[in-house]
Design a protein around this motif. Structure first.
Motif, PDB file in Angstrom:
ATOM      1  N   ASP A   1     102.946 -22.713  21.492  1.00  0.00           N
ATOM      2  CA  ASP A   1     103.294 -21.293  21.559  1.00  0.00           C
ATOM      3  C   ASP A   1     104.271 -21.136  22.716  1.00  0.00           C
ATOM      4  OD1 ASP A   1     103.517 -18.575  21.811  1.00  0.00           O
ATOM      5  OD2 ASP A   1     101.379 -18.184  22.080  1.00  0.00           O
ATOM      6  N   TYR A   2     105.513 -20.751  22.426  1.00  0.00           N
ATOM      7  CA  TYR A   2     106.508 -20.641  23.495  1.00  0.00           C
ATOM      8  C   TYR A   2     107.534 -19.562  23.153  1.00  0.00           C
ATOM      9  CZ  TYR A   2     109.188 -23.689  20.347  1.00  0.00           C
ATOM     10  OH  TYR A   2     109.811 -24.246  19.261  1.00  0.00           O
ATOM     11  N   ILE A   3     108.180 -19.020  24.191  1.00  0.00           N
ATOM     12  CA  ILE A   3     109.220 -18.008  24.056  1.00  0.00           C
ATOM     13  C   ILE A   3     110.521 -18.569  24.616  1.00  0.00           C
ATOM     14  CG2 ILE A   3     110.002 -15.718  24.776  1.00  0.00           C
ATOM     15  CD1 ILE A   3     107.138 -14.840  24.907  1.00  0.00           C
ATOM     16  N   SER A   4     111.630 -18.327  23.905  1.00  0.00           N
ATOM     17  CA  SER A   4     112.946 -18.774  24.346  1.00  0.00           C
ATOM     18  C   SER A   4     113.912 -17.594  24.296  1.00  0.00           C
ATOM     19  CB  SER A   4     113.471 -19.909  23.464  1.00  0.00           C
ATOM     20  OG  SER A   4     112.585 -21.009  23.474  1.00  0.00           O
ATOM     21  N   LEU A   5     114.820 -17.531  25.277  1.00  0.00           N
ATOM     22  CA  LEU A   5     115.843 -16.490  25.340  1.00  0.00           C
ATOM     23  C   LEU A   5     117.203 -17.092  25.044  1.00  0.00           C
ATOM     24  CD1 LEU A   5     114.723 -14.530  28.549  1.00  0.00           C
ATOM     25  CD2 LEU A   5     114.178 -14.036  26.156  1.00  0.00           C
ATOM     26  N   PHE A   6     118.029 -16.352  24.272  1.00  0.00           N
ATOM     27  CA  PHE A   6     119.332 -16.851  23.831  1.00  0.00           C
ATOM     28  C   PHE A   6     120.401 -15.789  24.071  1.00  0.00           C
ATOM     29  CE2 PHE A   6     115.977 -18.737  21.269  1.00  0.00           C
ATOM     30  CZ  PHE A   6     116.199 -20.090  21.493  1.00  0.00           C
ATOM     31  N   PRO A   7     121.075 -15.857  25.225  1.00  0.00           N
ATOM     32  CA  PRO A   7     122.153 -14.910  25.495  1.00  0.00           C
ATOM     33  C   PRO A   7     123.445 -15.326  24.783  1.00  0.00           C
ATOM     34  CG  PRO A   7     121.867 -16.395  27.353  1.00  0.00           C
ATOM     35  CD  PRO A   7     120.792 -16.749  26.367  1.00  0.00           C
ATOM     36  N   THR A   8     124.258 -14.349  24.418  1.00  0.00           N
ATOM     37  CA  THR A   8     125.595 -14.585  23.868  1.00  0.00           C
ATOM     38  C   THR A   8     126.552 -13.599  24.512  1.00  0.00           C
ATOM     39  OG1 THR A   8     125.176 -13.093  22.003  1.00  0.00           O
ATOM     40  CG2 THR A   8     124.773 -15.436  21.647  1.00  0.00           C
ATOM     41  N   ALA A   9     127.808 -14.012  24.672  1.00  0.00           N
ATOM     42  CA  ALA A   9     128.818 -13.140  25.269  1.00  0.00           C
ATOM     43  C   ALA A   9     130.189 -13.509  24.723  1.00  0.00           C
ATOM     44  CB  ALA A   9     128.801 -13.256  26.792  1.00  0.00           C
ATOM     45  N   TYR A  10     131.009 -12.473  24.464  1.00  0.00           N
ATOM     46  CA  TYR A  10     132.380 -12.659  23.976  1.00  0.00           C
ATOM     47  C   TYR A  10     133.297 -11.735  24.772  1.00  0.00           C
ATOM     48  CZ  TYR A  10     129.831 -14.291  19.815  1.00  0.00           C
ATOM     49  OH  TYR A  10     128.979 -14.915  18.961  1.00  0.00           O
ATOM     50  N   LEU A  11     134.462 -12.245  25.122  1.00  0.00           N
ATOM     51  CA  LEU A  11     135.476 -11.450  25.785  1.00  0.00           C
ATOM     52  C   LEU A  11     136.816 -11.757  25.129  1.00  0.00           C
ATOM     53  CD1 LEU A  11     136.086  -9.477  28.131  1.00  0.00           C
ATOM     54  CD2 LEU A  11     136.606 -11.497  29.535  1.00  0.00           C
ATOM     55  N   THR A  12     137.470 -10.730  24.580  1.00  0.00           N
ATOM     56  CA  THR A  12     138.760 -10.932  23.916  1.00  0.00           C
ATOM     57  C   THR A  12     139.850 -10.169  24.665  1.00  0.00           C
ATOM     58  OG1 THR A  12     138.404  -9.054  22.422  1.00  0.00           O
ATOM     59  CG2 THR A  12     137.686 -11.217  21.666  1.00  0.00           C
ATOM     60  N   TYR A  13     141.049 -10.740  24.629  1.00  0.00           N
ATOM     61  CA  TYR A  13     142.216 -10.141  25.276  1.00  0.00           C
ATOM     62  C   TYR A  13     143.389 -10.206  24.311  1.00  0.00           C
ATOM     63  CZ  TYR A  13     146.309  -9.728  28.300  1.00  0.00           C
ATOM     64  OH  TYR A  13     147.514  -9.366  28.847  1.00  0.00           O
ATOM     65  N   ARG A  14     143.937  -9.046  23.961  1.00  0.00           N
ATOM     66  CA  ARG A  14     145.106  -8.963  23.093  1.00  0.00           C
ATOM     67  C   ARG A  14     146.332  -8.740  23.963  1.00  0.00           C
ATOM     68  NH1 ARG A  14     140.938  -6.421  20.520  1.00  0.00           N
ATOM     69  NH2 ARG A  14     140.447  -7.161  18.406  1.00  0.00           N
ATOM     70  N   LYS A  15     147.040  -9.832  24.213  1.00  0.00           N
ATOM     71  CA  LYS A  15     148.238  -9.713  25.051  1.00  0.00           C
ATOM     72  C   LYS A  15     149.272  -8.843  24.376  1.00  0.00           C
ATOM     73  CE  LYS A  15     151.836 -12.459  27.263  1.00  0.00           C
ATOM     74  NZ  LYS A  15     152.406 -13.830  27.445  1.00  0.00           N
ATOM     75  N   ASP A  16     149.447  -9.048  23.067  1.00  0.00           N
ATOM     76  CA  ASP A  16     150.327  -8.230  22.238  1.00  0.00           C
ATOM     77  C   ASP A  16     149.856  -8.404  20.802  1.00  0.00           C
ATOM     78  OD1 ASP A  16     151.474 -10.753  21.373  1.00  0.00           O
ATOM     79  OD2 ASP A  16     152.734 -10.687  23.169  1.00  0.00           O
ATOM     80  N   THR A  17     150.620  -7.902  19.846  1.00  0.00           N
ATOM     81  CA  THR A  17     150.200  -7.992  18.450  1.00  0.00           C
ATOM     82  C   THR A  17     150.262  -9.415  17.913  1.00  0.00           C
ATOM     83  OG1 THR A  17     152.452  -7.407  17.792  1.00  0.00           O
ATOM     84  CG2 THR A  17     150.826  -5.617  17.908  1.00  0.00           C
ATOM     85  N   ASN A  18     150.905 -10.315  18.640  1.00  0.00           N
ATOM     86  CA  ASN A  18     151.013 -11.708  18.188  1.00  0.00           C
ATOM     87  C   ASN A  18     149.983 -12.633  18.817  1.00  0.00           C
ATOM     88  OD1 ASN A  18     153.224 -11.147  16.553  1.00  0.00           O
ATOM     89  ND2 ASN A  18     154.695 -11.522  18.198  1.00  0.00           N
ATOM     90  N   ASN A  19     149.553 -12.334  20.022  1.00  0.00           N
ATOM     91  CA  ASN A  19     148.703 -13.260  20.779  1.00  0.00           C
ATOM     92  C   ASN A  19     147.356 -12.631  21.101  1.00  0.00           C
ATOM     93  OD1 ASN A  19     150.590 -15.667  21.617  1.00  0.00           O
ATOM     94  ND2 ASN A  19     151.815 -13.786  21.882  1.00  0.00           N
ATOM     95  N   GLN A  20     146.302 -13.371  20.770  1.00  0.00           N
ATOM     96  CA  GLN A  20     144.944 -12.940  21.071  1.00  0.00           C
ATOM     97  C   GLN A  20     144.173 -14.100  21.683  1.00  0.00           C
ATOM     98  OE1 GLN A  20     142.710 -10.805  18.021  1.00  0.00           O
ATOM     99  NE2 GLN A  20     140.875 -11.969  18.541  1.00  0.00           N
ATOM    100  N   PHE A  21     143.441 -13.819  22.762  1.00  0.00           N
ATOM    101  CA  PHE A  21     142.629 -14.815  23.438  1.00  0.00           C
ATOM    102  C   PHE A  21     141.157 -14.424  23.322  1.00  0.00           C
ATOM    103  CE2 PHE A  21     146.766 -15.007  25.391  1.00  0.00           C
ATOM    104  CZ  PHE A  21     146.992 -16.355  25.589  1.00  0.00           C
ATOM    105  N   GLU A  22     140.294 -15.436  23.289  1.00  0.00           N
ATOM    106  CA  GLU A  22     138.851 -15.179  23.226  1.00  0.00           C
ATOM    107  C   GLU A  22     138.109 -16.219  24.049  1.00  0.00           C
ATOM    108  OE1 GLU A  22     135.249 -15.850  20.062  1.00  0.00           O
ATOM    109  OE2 GLU A  22     137.084 -14.916  19.287  1.00  0.00           O
ATOM    110  N   LEU A  23     137.165 -15.755  24.852  1.00  0.00           N
ATOM    111  CA  LEU A  23     136.275 -16.625  25.604  1.00  0.00           C
ATOM    112  C   LEU A  23     134.850 -16.243  25.219  1.00  0.00           C
ATOM    113  CD1 LEU A  23     135.788 -18.759  27.869  1.00  0.00           C
ATOM    114  CD2 LEU A  23     135.751 -16.837  29.496  1.00  0.00           C
ATOM    115  N   ASN A  24     134.046 -17.220  24.797  1.00  0.00           N
ATOM    116  CA  ASN A  24     132.686 -16.896  24.375  1.00  0.00           C
ATOM    117  C   ASN A  24     131.685 -17.929  24.896  1.00  0.00           C
ATOM    118  OD1 ASN A  24     132.418 -19.099  22.383  1.00  0.00           O
ATOM    119  ND2 ASN A  24     133.950 -17.949  21.213  1.00  0.00           N
TER     120      ASN A  24
END
Length: 824
Positions: free
Chosen positions: A552-575
């Motif tokens: 019997d055990y409990i586990s925690l699972f965090p998730t995170a996403y950060l996106t940056y749209r420099k312009d309409t052509n370039n998109q960055f994502e860190l997760n």
């Protein structure tokens, strides 16, 4: 370990688990609330609209967002039941919105977006002419799309799906490979969770492979490769999720299709299937069925080297050759019904059943040579088979409180039964090939029953300040009953083989709660954060050994996403995300299974879960070039452990939480329509893996680098003719601290001809040059193994599809729950 007197001990344990239920849900809710209270963000821009004809909204319309300056594609969504759609987190500027729907011309509207609100638009589509002339659809989805935390491959409308099943389809996908046992890997790593329409299969390994073969590639509309799943998904699967989305009914009235296919390589392959859809007003019904039959074969060659560890000299060898042949069939039936109680509430049920018999015959020969070059032989005649009977049922309720708020409730029931039999005659021979006395003759029956119950509720709401909330709870109960009865023929009579007979019962209860919040930060940034808590209760009972192990055990699972749209052509994502792989029930089962003479495998009831932390950095240029840098670290890896008896040369394979793994990979994917008639994509990745652990009381640290390449080409030749080709190549890699595998290549080419709106013919050639094979190696101080495996991958197939009925677009919805596929 404690003794068991009756099965009632199992029931008492699960009752205690339920007493903990409310306590852990409260804990999960408190953690999620504390997590959510820390997120404060700014305003966002967006587009909200509706696709309609002259009288009402058009469900399931395809809506694409384009740049207003050069009409370059940004993203695509599917309209809801009443034609509503939305695009969120948009930078201020000028956009084009394009909408298409079956039976209608394409509509387009220009719209401006500010950074402080949501712009509204309505696109009215006109009905197409009812003539049979071909109509060019401008708003075609790209073959590959990038979305938050995942890559989307649009299968619907592609060509090479004649007699191809879902398992073969996975081999074509960028960064995906399938080994000889049906184990699926992404980006060179195992531990993939497979979902069908967001619904669990509860299977893995060869059972999952067999199930995926019952789903035709023609049924697939889209496949999501989710390398970083959000908190909404189960935390199972350290590598990520592959979600296969099936086609939905988009026509009003009665419609459907009939498809016949035939394939041949060394042996034949036939497949027949049908689909009936009926949609009128608030009711949608669908009935589909399939029946297939095929003959397959395999060619397994292996050389084993028994080594004196201090000197490093080989003391003996065994050369093994096995050529099994199987005949199998599969009959499947699927029924779904959906009904709109109101404009905002829909209920539905889905049921799928399969019947899958299999018979297998094979002969395995072994040549043994000792240190003095004395030779002996062994031969094993094996006749075995099984009958699988599966049923999966789902009932759901979906309610929209408003355009921004919705609730989905799902109930699932799954039952898998598998009755296996095996007859073995194992005979040893001397150097002159004269049989030695007392051959080992056994008869085995392994009935197995798996039942799963699951309930899940998901709620989502978009607040006026731009914050979007997703939260939900889920509980699942699984019971597995495995009873192995093995008889030994000795002295002219059959008797129970106590060393192999075993009764194993496994029960598991998982309770989970999650919360995810997302928000735009200014014009270019967007943040998503989530937390999932899972409480696991398990009970493994071995009646043959009168033992029990509970947890019997409990586990925690965090998730995170950060996106940056420099312009309409370039998109960055860190997760970032944390995942878990719990041991499969059969990995815990101490049943002894002999695959060859002097080689057996046995489960380990003391296995613990393994945990993985994943980090990804992505960049997308015009959704044309997608670059991903990923890092992962896994602790407590469940790995193969091989021990060798130096005197008897008996090899024992089991599992332990043996090692840790650090993995880094860089991948690049290019996807573009080079011309209006040529869609092309190419990708590749390089990776490096390092394993550290202890093997036979010795500390080991091993490393290996590798790469993969994949190419996809789709050409429209005009007048209804299309061709496609796929090539996937994977270099050598490492499966565990002691296992490596060789490079392999898979190719497929096909063509189709649309005769008219009713008839389509397709031809497909899988592995035309018979290049696909698997090489596997085990390396230890006192033992080494080199194996090569081929199967009936080379196949030419031809199919004819006839479509009938239906004039107006509609939609038959199918809801699902997310579960883990941890049954092998």
């Amino acid at each position: 370990m404690v003794n068991i007197n009756t099965r009632n001990a199992c029931g008492r344990y699960l009752y205690l688990c339920k007493l903990h239920f409310m306590r852990h849900y409260i804990l999960c809710s408190i953690l999620a609330f504390l997590f959510s209270s820390s997120l404060l963000f700014a305003q966002q821009g967006g587009i909200s609209g509706k696709v309609a004809d002259a009288t009402s909204g058009l469900p399931a319309a395809t809506v694409s967002l384009l740049k207003g300056t050069d009409s370059s594609w940004i993203k695509t969504v599917t309209a809801g039941d009443d034609g509503d759609f939305s695009f969120t987190s948009l930078a201020a500027g000028s956009y084009l919105v394009s909408a298409t729907s079956v039976g209608y011309t394409t509509g387009m509207q220009s719209i401006a977006v500010s950074d402080t609100g949501v712009s509204k638009c309505t696109i009215v589509l006109q009905k197409q002419s009812t003539s049979l002339q071909e109509v060019a659809v401008v708003g075609k989805k790209p073959f590959i799309e990038m979305s938050l935390g995942k890559t989307i491959v649009n299968i619907e409308g592609t060509t090479t799906t004649a007699s191809t099943n879902a398992l073969d389809l996975l081999r074509r996908l960028p960064g995906v490979s399938v080994d000889m046992n049906g184990v699926i890997s992404m980006q060179g790593k195992q531990g993939v969770l497979v979902l069908i329409d967001d619904r669990p299969t509860y299977l893995s390994g060869d059972d999952l492979a067999a199930y995926l073969k019952t789903i035709t590639a023609d049924d697939a509309a889209q496949i999501e490769l989710i390398t970083q799943p959000g908190a909404k998904y189960d935390a199972t699967g350290n590598t990520g999720i592959i979600n296969i989305k099936l086609k939905k009914n988009k026509k009003q009235g009665l419609n459907g299709n009939i498809a016949l296919s035939y394939g041949n390589a060394v042996y034949f392959h036939r497949d027949e299937r049908f689909l009936l859809n009926y949609k009128k007003n608030k009711l949608s019904l669908a009935l589909s069925g399939s029946d297939m039959e095929a003959i397959g074969f395999a060619d397994w060659k292996e050389t084993r080297y028994y080594i004196d560890a201090p000197s490093g000299k080989t003391t003996s060898t065994s050369i093994i050759h096995s050529t099994p042949k199987e005949r199998f069939s599969n009959t499947a039936l699927r029924l779904s019904a959906d009904y709109d109680l109101t404009d905002k509430t829909t209920v539905g049920v889905n049921v799928r059943t399969t019947y899958h018999p299999n018979t297998n015959y094979g002969y395995t020969s072994t040549v043994n040579t000792d240190a003095a070059n004395n030779v002996t032989y062994n031969g094993v005649s094996d006749a075995d088979g099984f009958i699988r009977k599966n049923i999966m049922a789902n009932a759901y309720l979906s309610h929209k409180f408003s355009k921004e708020s919705a609730l989905d409730v799902n109930f699932d029931y799954l039952a898998y039964s598998k009755n296996t039999y095996q007859d073995i005659n194992n005979t040893n021979y001397d150097a002159l090939m004269q049989p030695l006395p007392k051959p080992l003759i056994t008869h085995s029956i392994w009935p197995e029953l798996i039942k799963v119950y699951s309930i899940k509720a998901d709620y989502s709401n978009a607040f006026k300040d731009g914050i979007k909330l997703e939260t939900g709870i889920k509980s699942s109960w699984e019971t597995t009953d495995f009873n192995a009865n093995v008889s030994l023929y000795d002295s002219g009579k059959w008797a129970n083989y106590a060393g192999l007979t075993n009764h194993f019962l496994y029960r598991e209860n998982i309770n989970a709660a999650y919360m995810t919040l997302s928000k735009s930060i200014g014009k270019k940034w967007e943040a998503h954060a989530g937390l999932r808590a899972e409480q696991t209760n398990t009970l493994a009972a071995q009646y043959a050994y009168n033992e029990r192990d509970s947890r019997d055990y409990i586990s925690l699972f965090p998730t995170a996403y950060l996106t940056y749209r420099k312009d309409t052509n370039n998109q960055f994502e860190l997760n970032y995300g944390r995942r878990i792989d719990r041991p499969h029930y059969d990995q815990l089962n101490p049943f002894v299974y002999y695959s060859f003479e002097n080689y057996y495998s046995v489960g380990n009831p003391h296995l613990q879960p393994q945990y993985t932390n994943n980090v990804e950095l992505k960049h997308s240029y015009k959704n044309m070039i997608i670059t991903t840098l990923s890092f992962s670290g896994t602790t407590g890896i469940i790995s193969d452990v091989v021990t060798v008896n130096d005197s008897t040369k008996e090899v024992r394979n089991t599992l332990q939480n043996q090692a840790t793994n650090d993995y880094v990979a860089l991948s690049v994917l290019f996807n573009k329509d080079l011309f209006k008639w040529w869609a092309f994509s190419a990708g590749g990745s390089v990776f490096h893996a390092r394993y550290t652990g202890v093997v036979n009381s010795k500390s080991l640290a091993v490393e290996l680098s590798g790469y993969s390449l994949n190419i996809s080409s789709q050409i429209d030749l005009g007048k209804g003719w299309k061709t496609e080709g796929y090539i996937n190549y994977y270099s050598n890699g490492r499966a565990s601290i002691i296992n490596t595998f060789d490079a392999n290549m898979y190719m497929e080419f096909g063509a189709s001809k649309k005769i008219n709106d009713r008839f389509i013919i397709k031809a497909d050639f899988n592995d035309p040059f018979y290049t696909y094979h698997v090489g596997m190696h085990v390396n230890m101080d006192n033992y080494r193994s080199d194996a090569s495996f081929r199967y009936a991958s080379q196949l030419f197939s031809f199919s004819l599809t006839y479509n009938f009925g239906g004039k107006l677009p509609g939609e038959a919805k199918e809801h699902a729950v997310e579960e883990s596929n941890r049954i092998k």
